[in-house]
Design an enzyme around this catalytic site. Structure first.
Site, PDB file in Angstrom:
ATOM      1  N   LYS A  74      74.690  60.137  36.679  1.00  0.00           N
ATOM      2  CA  LYS A  74      75.274  60.513  38.026  1.00  0.00           C
ATOM      3  C   LYS A  74      75.100  61.715  38.437  1.00  0.00           C
ATOM      4  O   LYS A  74      74.920  62.559  37.375  1.00  0.00           O
ATOM      5  CB  LYS A  74      76.808  59.941  38.073  1.00  0.00           C
ATOM      6  CG  LYS A  74      77.445  60.576  37.090  1.00  0.00           C
ATOM      7  CD  LYS A  74      78.957  59.817  36.993  1.00  0.00           C
ATOM      8  CE  LYS A  74      79.221  58.587  36.722  1.00  0.00           C
ATOM      9  NZ  LYS A  74      79.441  57.410  37.505  1.00  0.00           N
ATOM     10  N   ARG A  75      75.402  62.131  39.483  1.00  0.00           N
ATOM     11  CA  ARG A  75      75.573  63.650  39.771  1.00  0.00           C
ATOM     12  C   ARG A  75      76.525  64.364  38.799  1.00  0.00           C
ATOM     13  O   ARG A  75      77.267  63.778  38.351  1.00  0.00           O
ATOM     14  CB  ARG A  75      75.754  64.121  41.279  1.00  0.00           C
ATOM     15  CG  ARG A  75      74.550  63.654  42.039  1.00  0.00           C
ATOM     16  CD  ARG A  75      73.610  64.504  41.764  1.00  0.00           C
ATOM     17  NE  ARG A  75      73.607  66.126  41.954  1.00  0.00           N
ATOM     18  CZ  ARG A  75      73.178  66.600  43.107  1.00  0.00           C
ATOM     19  NH1 ARG A  75      72.548  65.904  43.948  1.00  0.00           N
ATOM     20  NH2 ARG A  75      73.349  67.889  43.395  1.00  0.00           N
TER      21      ARG A  75
ATOM     22  N   LYS B 103      75.766  48.722  39.105  1.00  0.00           N
ATOM     23  CA  LYS B 103      74.015  48.568  38.733  1.00  0.00           C
ATOM     24  C   LYS B 103      74.301  48.423  37.073  1.00  0.00           C
ATOM     25  O   LYS B 103      73.613  47.586  36.483  1.00  0.00           O
ATOM     26  CB  LYS B 103      73.392  49.709  38.940  1.00  0.00           C
ATOM     27  CG  LYS B 103      73.264  50.017  40.623  1.00  0.00           C
ATOM     28  CD  LYS B 103      72.493  51.079  40.923  1.00  0.00           C
ATOM     29  CE  LYS B 103      73.044  51.443  42.443  1.00  0.00           C
ATOM     30  NZ  LYS B 103      72.689  52.908  42.689  1.00  0.00           N
TER      31      LYS B 103
ATOM     32  N   LYS C 251      83.591  64.127  37.807  1.00  0.00           N
ATOM     33  CA  LYS C 251      83.200  62.925  37.259  1.00  0.00           C
ATOM     34  C   LYS C 251      83.340  62.946  35.624  1.00  0.00           C
ATOM     35  O   LYS C 251      83.138  61.848  35.217  1.00  0.00           O
ATOM     36  CB  LYS C 251      81.723  62.747  37.647  1.00  0.00           C
ATOM     37  CG  LYS C 251      81.222  62.323  39.173  1.00  0.00           C
ATOM     38  CD  LYS C 251      80.002  62.511  39.432  1.00  0.00           C
ATOM     39  CE  LYS C 251      79.409  62.263  40.895  1.00  0.00           C
ATOM     40  NZ  LYS C 251      79.761  61.001  41.675  1.00  0.00           N
TER      41      LYS C 251
ATOM     42  N   HIS D  70      83.093  58.758  53.004  1.00  0.00           N
ATOM     43  CA  HIS D  70      82.775  58.548  51.510  1.00  0.00           C
ATOM     44  C   HIS D  70      83.487  59.375  50.519  1.00  0.00           C
ATOM     45  O   HIS D  70      83.172  59.256  49.542  1.00  0.00           O
ATOM     46  CB  HIS D  70      81.256  58.958  51.430  1.00  0.00           C
ATOM     47  CG  HIS D  70      80.189  57.966  51.873  1.00  0.00           C
ATOM     48  ND1 HIS D  70      79.849  56.904  51.514  1.00  0.00           N
ATOM     49  CD2 HIS D  70      79.823  57.924  53.407  1.00  0.00           C
ATOM     50  CE1 HIS D  70      79.030  56.073  52.507  1.00  0.00           C
ATOM     51  NE2 HIS D  70      79.210  56.964  53.562  1.00  0.00           N
TER      52      HIS D  70
ATOM     53  N   THR E 274      78.727  53.664  42.549  1.00  0.00           N
ATOM     54  CA  THR E 274      77.597  52.283  42.722  1.00  0.00           C
ATOM     55  C   THR E 274      76.999  52.150  41.483  1.00  0.00           C
ATOM     56  O   THR E 274      76.674  50.944  41.296  1.00  0.00           O
ATOM     57  CB  THR E 274      76.828  52.496  44.008  1.00  0.00           C
ATOM     58  OG1 THR E 274      76.233  53.830  43.891  1.00  0.00           O
ATOM     59  CG2 THR E 274      77.467  52.295  45.404  1.00  0.00           C
TER      60      THR E 274
HETATM   61  C1  GLG Z   1      79.749  59.276  48.049  1.00  0.00           C
HETATM   62  C2  GLG Z   1      80.880  59.060  46.781  1.00  0.00           C
HETATM   63  C3  GLG Z   1      80.653  57.676  45.971  1.00  0.00           C
HETATM   64  C4  GLG Z   1      80.359  56.548  46.806  1.00  0.00           C
HETATM   65  C5  GLG Z   1      79.067  57.070  47.547  1.00  0.00           C
HETATM   66  C6  GLG Z   1      78.570  55.808  48.316  1.00  0.00           C
HETATM   67  O1  GLG Z   1      81.049  60.200  46.038  1.00  0.00           O
HETATM   68  O2  GLG Z   1      81.892  57.598  45.279  1.00  0.00           O
HETATM   69  O3  GLG Z   1      80.040  55.498  45.964  1.00  0.00           O
HETATM   70  O4  GLG Z   1      79.462  58.153  48.289  1.00  0.00           O
HETATM   71  O5  GLG Z   1      79.824  55.484  49.282  1.00  0.00           O
HETATM   72  N1  GLG Z   1      78.907  61.383  48.094  1.00  0.00           N
HETATM   73  C7  GLG Z   1      78.984  60.115  47.523  1.00  0.00           C
HETATM   74  O6  GLG Z   1      77.847  59.963  46.561  1.00  0.00           O
END
Ligand code: GLG
Length: 820
Positions: free
Chosen positions: A547-548, A659, A553, A358, A655
């Site tokens: 988002k976090r 949304k 970011k 991820h 993601t």
């Molecule tokens: C990770 C990534 C995101 C991703 C999510 C789901 O940073 O970009 O969309 O996984 O695959 N730690 C996350 O949230």
């Protein structure tokens, strides 16, 4: 259409009765929380029948099962979502209304099940929804944390974390299943024994252990009677186990085991994309993995006698490196408990485990110190040593003389256990989560592995569930979509959204679309008024970044740009400026100091800007406290602009971007993660794309970065904004408050690279993109068309599509039908 709440009157009686038996009250006397409980139990009653029927179908049809192994499941609330998937939402709302109960009010009584940090955990939750909806046999396997993601309070502009005691009123949907409890062992040493036929046995002794007790949560599929299970493990002390002859009377050990059990599931680590290396975290990982794998193997064996055929019926999907100890645990069970030889065990394991990556963020990769790892998991460590020994042999065989490869690829190296390497070596599939991300893995981060085993690598672009994020979060738009498409089939086939394109030039349809957006903006404005006490104008542009909080970011870029706009408005009051509301929502990991400074900065800017009467409310800044799944649904529905501005190459997928798109908010973003594919689907003219490409970022990084001071020196507007971090403008006169942020941009003192995330480098491009947003928004028809085309083009981004791809390429599952 299937309606499980057979009769309205019966349902109403049940709610009344539940209030009575649970709380000794009448409906009129009950509190909203008590009503929530009573309604939930009435709904569970119905779910249980389908749950039983689903288990029966599992038993009769013997499908292959995917076990989705994840430290995180960011489920959010269950009641509303269950009603949606049971196709009973409207009926139940109506029945409750007749009883004088407002469904929305009692939905708000449910605490979010926040067993996750962000995207990774929410992805797991969307996947479970899709698996059940598509009729696949699946278990989510995780931890029943007593405290989930912390609750965020903003005090004096600072983030304060408070514990999320989500279970304090009980969880009406869960079921405790003590009959499936398992023992999990930690520490001690391994004694080698030889039996009479000379076979070796590895016996763990002097260990501590806990009893893992599963709690099951129903995962209701949409309109198909399928109810899968999220199995999350609680820990209890094993009182009887440790008082064996050897230890009898060992009071200390009893207390230790009691504490271990209590601590292990106490709290979710609030780190997103960041590895902290805490021993307790490794205990959590092994705890739920060992219990889940023991359980899965035992379940398989109840109906199959040949353990060699396990891969035909079982697959373990490892959600990031957190659960990758699974490969060694499966080996342990096959070797030590099933008595298989190494090669047979390895053959089974390498056809059963698969790994999803991820992130490429180096600080997120788990590398456990060998001394810690081997002390805590002595037998598992031995097994990893053997996996590593054989793998290194293989590297040397394939690349003779290339010791660089060994150093880069070994599982055990420099005193560390590299969990990603373990997962790749033992997994039969390695996938990234968006096309760009997978390419970067193959070409950069995991290049050596890709070269050695190219066929394992594949991409599965993430997706989201339209059931929660449109039907539940935005019912007005959901109804409009059904009306325009003339079918509800988009609920389980999002590609049908494409049919909305037909309305992209229809003035009336566009107007309907925008008036729905307006109503959702009013709903969001109301929420903000109630929670922040800030009045915002629903006619202004709602620009949302939720988002976090993470440097990559780039919330900092966003707020610096707000500071820049504020300077512009103050300097040129005569210039026309379309009113804007910048909305932020973000939790910072408790120990992430710089992220917390950014939250404070956003709140300080909000304070100054919102209280400056001279700008006539042209600019407002709002920080949403405690951003989580439940308020996210309101934010997506009410957004005009979706901020997806990560430094290119850093956001694996994202993601949230999907949304927003689903809810008709165009993306303002970089060519990063799934933004790339969003642009492909919607057309570049219906998004606002800016900034460095991932190739450019990577190439700067490989050459030691760039010099932000040049930009600072040559662009006086940027310089002004950066200087405002340290001239007291937003520090209430305190010049030191944001010194660290200032330094992070210009690196006058800090040890890391200057402006690591290319904020100043991308600033101008971002400001120009924002100007384009404003110009586009002024043209109401153009904007409406853009917004509608975003909704119409989001078909690819359903988690249903993602799951079908996992099924086809990785899991090879069979579809189940549930008869009732
Ligand atoms: C990770 C990534 C995101 C991703 C999510 C789901 O940073 O970009 O969309 O996984 O695959 N730690 C996350 O949230």
């Amino acid at each position: 259409m299937y309606n499980p709440i057979f009769e309205k009157e019966k349902f109403k009686r049940e709610v009344t009765n539940n209030v009575k038996t649970l709380f000794r009250k009448s409906v009129e006397e009950a509190t909203p929380q008590q009503l929530f409980q009573a309604v939930s139990y009435a709904i569970k009653e119905v779910i249980i029948d389908d749950w039983i029927a689903t288990q029966k179908a599992y038993n009769e049809q013997d499908p292959k099962i995917v076990y989705y192994m994840s430290m995180e499941f960011l489920m959010g609330r269950a009641l509303g979502n269950n009603l949606i998937n049971m196709t009973a939402y409207k009926e139940v709302a109506e029945a409750l209304d007749e009883m004088g109960i407002d469904l929305n009010t009692i939905e708000d009584e449910e605490p979010d099940a926040a067993l996750g940090n962000g995207g990774l955990g929410r992805l797991a939750a969307c996947f479970l929804d899709s698996l059940a909806t598509l009729g696949y046999a699946a278990y989510g396997c995780g931890i029943r944390y007593r405290y989930g993601m912390f609750k965020q309070k903003i005090e004096d502009g600072y983030q304060i974390e408070t514990p999320d005691n989500w279970l304090k009123n009980g969880n009406p949907f869960e079921l405790r299943r003590p009959e499936y409890a398992r023992e999990v062992r930690f520490g001690g040493n391994i004694r080698v024994e030889y039996d009479e036929v000379g076979k070796t046995h590895f016996v763990q002794e002097h260990y501590e252990s806990v009893r893992a007790v599963p709690y099951d949560m129903p995962i209701v599929g949409y309109n198909n009677h399928m109810v899968n299970t999220l199995r999350i493990w609680d820990a209890e002390p094993i009182v009887d186990f440790q008082l064996d002859e050897f230890d009898r009377g060992d009071y200390h050990k009893a207390v230790e085991q009691e504490n271990l059990a209590k601590n292990i599931v106490e709290v979710l680590y609030p780190n997103d994309n960041h590895y902290a290396g805490k021993e307790l975290r490794l205990k959590q990982q092994y705890f739920f993995i060992s219990a889940s794998i023991q359980q899965a193997v035992a379940k398989y064996k109840t109906t199959h006698d040949d353990i060699h055929k396990l891969p035909e019926k079982v697959t373990f999907q490892m959600n990031d490196t957190h659960p990758t100890v699974a490969v060694a645990e499966l080996m342990r069970i096959l070797l030590d408990e099933e008595g298989l030889g190494w090669n047979e065990a390895w053959e089974i394991t390498t056809h059963t485990c698969a790994y999803t990556n991820h992130t490429i963020m180096a600080e997120a990769l788990e590398k456990w110190p060998i001394d810690l790892f081997s002390r805590l998991l002595p037998r598992v460590y031995q097994i990893i040593q053997e996996i590593d020994r054989r793998f290194v042999e293989q590297i040397r065989h394939q690349y003779p003389g290339d010791e660089g490869k060994v150093k880069r690829m070994a599982i055990l190296m420099d005193g560390q256990v590299k969990m990603a390497h373990l997962a790749i070596v033992a997994g039969y599939s390695v996938n990234g989560v968006a096309a760009l991300h997978t390419e970067i893995l193959k070409k950069q981060e995991l290049r050596d592995f890709y070269e050695m085993m190219p066929s394992k690598f594949n991409n599965k672009t993430n997706g989201i569930t339209q059931r929660r994020f449109l039907m539940h979060g935005n019912p007005l738009l959901a109804d409009w979509v059904t009306d325009k498409l003339g079918t509800k089939d988009w609920i389980t086939d999002l590609s049908l959204m494409d049919g909305l394109k037909e309305w992209a030039d229809d003035g009336e349809a566009l107007q309907e679309f925008m008036s729905i957006k307006y109503k959702n903006k009013e709903r969001l404005a109301q929420y903000i008024l109630e929670h922040n006490g800030i009045e915002i104008d629903p006619r202004s542009i709602f620009d949302v970044q939720v988002k976090r909080l993470h440097e990559y970011k780039r919330q900092l870029l966003n707020i610096l740009h707000v500071m820049y706009l504020y300077n512009q408005i103050k300097e040129h009051p005569e210039k026309s400026f379309y009113p804007r509301t910048f909305i932020f929502g973000a939790k910072a990991s408790a120990g992430y100091i710089r992220a917390k400074q950014i939250i404070k900065l956003i709140n300080s800017v909000a304070d100054v800007v919102n209280n400056d009467r001279s700008i006539n409310g042209k600019l407002k800044v709002v920080f949403i406290e405690d951003y989580r799944v439940s308020n996210a649904e309101l934010l997506f529905a009410g957004a005009d602009v979706s901020e997806q501005i990560s430094t290119a190459s850093k956001e694996a997928s994202g993601t949230g971007n999907m949304k927003f798109m689903l809810n008709g908010a165009p993306t303002l973003g970089t060519m990063d993660g799934a933004n790339v594919e969003i642009v492909q689907e919607v057309g570049i003219e219906n998004a606002f794309i800016f900034g460095l490409s991932s190739d450019e970022v990577i190439s700067y990084e490989q050459n030691g970065g760039y010099n932000p001071v040049d930009i600072y020196n040559s662009d006086h507007e940027i310089r002004r904004v950066v200087d405002q971090l340290v001239d007291g403008t937003y520090g209430y006169g305190n010049r030191e408050m944001y010194r660290d942020l200032y330094n992070s941009l210009l690196n006058t003192k800090s040890s890391s690279r200057a402006d690591m995330y290319f904020i100043l480098k991308d600033f101008r491009a971002y400001a120009e993109a924002q100007e384009k947003v404003e110009a586009a928004y002024r043209d109401r028809d153009r904007w409406a068309r853009m917004a509608l085309l975003n909704t119409a083009s989001c078909g690819k981004f359903s988690s249903d599509r993602t799951i079908e791809e996992y099924v086809k390429d990785i899991w090879h599952l069979d579809k189940l039908t549930v008869e009732v």
